[in-house]
Scaffold this active site. Structure first.
Site, PDB file in Angstrom:
ATOM      1  N   SER A  32       0.800  -1.232   0.000  1.00  0.00           N
ATOM      2  CA  SER A  32       0.000   0.000   0.000  1.00  0.00           C
ATOM      3  C   SER A  32       0.829   1.276   0.000  1.00  0.00           C
ATOM      4  CB  SER A  32      -0.957   0.004   1.195  1.00  0.00           C
ATOM      5  OG  SER A  32      -0.310  -0.360   2.404  1.00  0.00           O
ATOM      6  N   GLY A  35       0.321   3.268  -5.957  1.00  0.00           N
ATOM      7  CA  GLY A  35      -0.669   2.726  -6.863  1.00  0.00           C
ATOM      8  C   GLY A  35      -2.026   2.475  -6.241  1.00  0.00           C
ATOM      9  N   TYR A 171       1.349 -13.680 -15.168  1.00  0.00           N
ATOM     10  CA  TYR A 171       0.541 -12.731 -14.399  1.00  0.00           C
ATOM     11  C   TYR A 171      -0.936 -13.099 -14.479  1.00  0.00           C
ATOM     12  CZ  TYR A 171      -1.753  -8.327 -13.149  1.00  0.00           C
ATOM     13  OH  TYR A 171      -2.566  -7.367 -12.572  1.00  0.00           O
TER      14      TYR A 171
END
Length: 281
Positions: A32, A35, A171
């Site tokens: 955190s 982004g 991904y």
């Protein structure tokens, strides 16, 4: 009802009709410091939650904490530098924050690659970060939530979990796995007062994707906005939004599913993909 007058541009993150209050709740948001994760942490702090800011390095965590304290002087913030891609990093997080009411599994990354040139090690490293970090944190925090009869768990997946990108197959596969973990856990905690959901962003002006667009723009001698439009046209032509989402727009969905008001939403895959996925389901 008040109507938004903006067209094609994102609204102000503070322009909201729903008053979400999370005072008294502790929220852990992995990854955190930048982004989407950073915007989620800010959104939860704005709603009154005590927020645990997490990143891999103390430098980034400290910088984020200072910036968030400047934005929210009265916020209760805890900073934990820990690499949640490793069991040791997760153990360090749990030592600092033994219990949580809200868990947002946001930590993750993506990298362009050639499938045929990738090594096993690269696949396993990405799996540790994108999938196992969430498995470990959920395994630790959910039992306490079920005992207390309230909890919110959110996994940040991606539209790439449904539309596997050929330039990042690893991904896409990890984000598909996240959807499976999220749904399975929702089944596991049914009826306990704990909800588990996944949020699927589409192309978003996050740190990683923004850096890719900047590099593409410099390489081709065009503006970043032109690079983004080129990406959407070639790689995500089904977009209905016709622009990148902001991190705040993704965070707004996450903050909602962390709220009291979302109590009937669980086991869901909630898309903030700008309509990229061509499905009515």
């Amino acid at each position: 009802m008040r109507r938004h007058k903006w067209r094609g541009k994102p609204p102000d993150s503070g322009d909201t009709l729903m008053n979400i209050q999370l005072k008294g709740r502790t929220a852990v948001v992995t990854g955190s410091t930048a982004g989407i994760g950073r915007s989620i942490a800010e959104g939860l702090a704005r709603a009154g939650a005590s927020v645990v800011v997490n990143g891999r390095t103390q430098e980034r965590v400290s910088a984020t904490m200072q910036e968030m304290h400047d934005l929210f002087p009265d916020a209760d913030l805890i900073g934990v530098a820990a690499d949640v891609a490793t069991p040791e990093g997760c153990a360090a997080l749990f030592e600092h924050v033994p219990q949580a009411d809200i868990l947002v599994n946001n930590a993750g990354t993506a990298r362009l690659n050639n499938f045929f040139e990738q090594q096993d090690r690269e696949w396993l490293e990405l799996f540790q970060l994108n999938v196992m970090s969430g498995v470990r944190t959920a395994r630790h925090y959910i039992p306490g939530m079920t005992q207390r009869g309230w909890g919110r768990v959110v996994f940040i997946s991606s539209e790439s979990g449904l539309n596997i990108p050929k330039e990042m197959i690893d991904y896409g596969v990890t984000k598909t796995a996240v959807l499976g973990v999220s749904r399975g856990l929702a089944e596991l905690v049914a009826g306990t007062g704990v909800t588990v959901n996944a949020v699927l962003p589409g192309p978003t002006d996050s740190e990683i994707l923004s850096n890719w667009m900047k590099a593409m723009a410099q390489e081709q001698g065009i503006s970043q906005e032109q690079a983004e439009q080129q990406f959407l046209t070639t790689a995500r032509p089904t977009t209905l939004l016709k622009r990148f989402a902001t991190t705040d727009e993704v965070a707004n969905m996450v903050v909602y599913v962390c709220s009291e008001q979302s109590s009937a939403t669980t086991g869901a895959s909630l898309r903030v993909d700008g309509g990229v996925i061509r499905s009515i389901g």
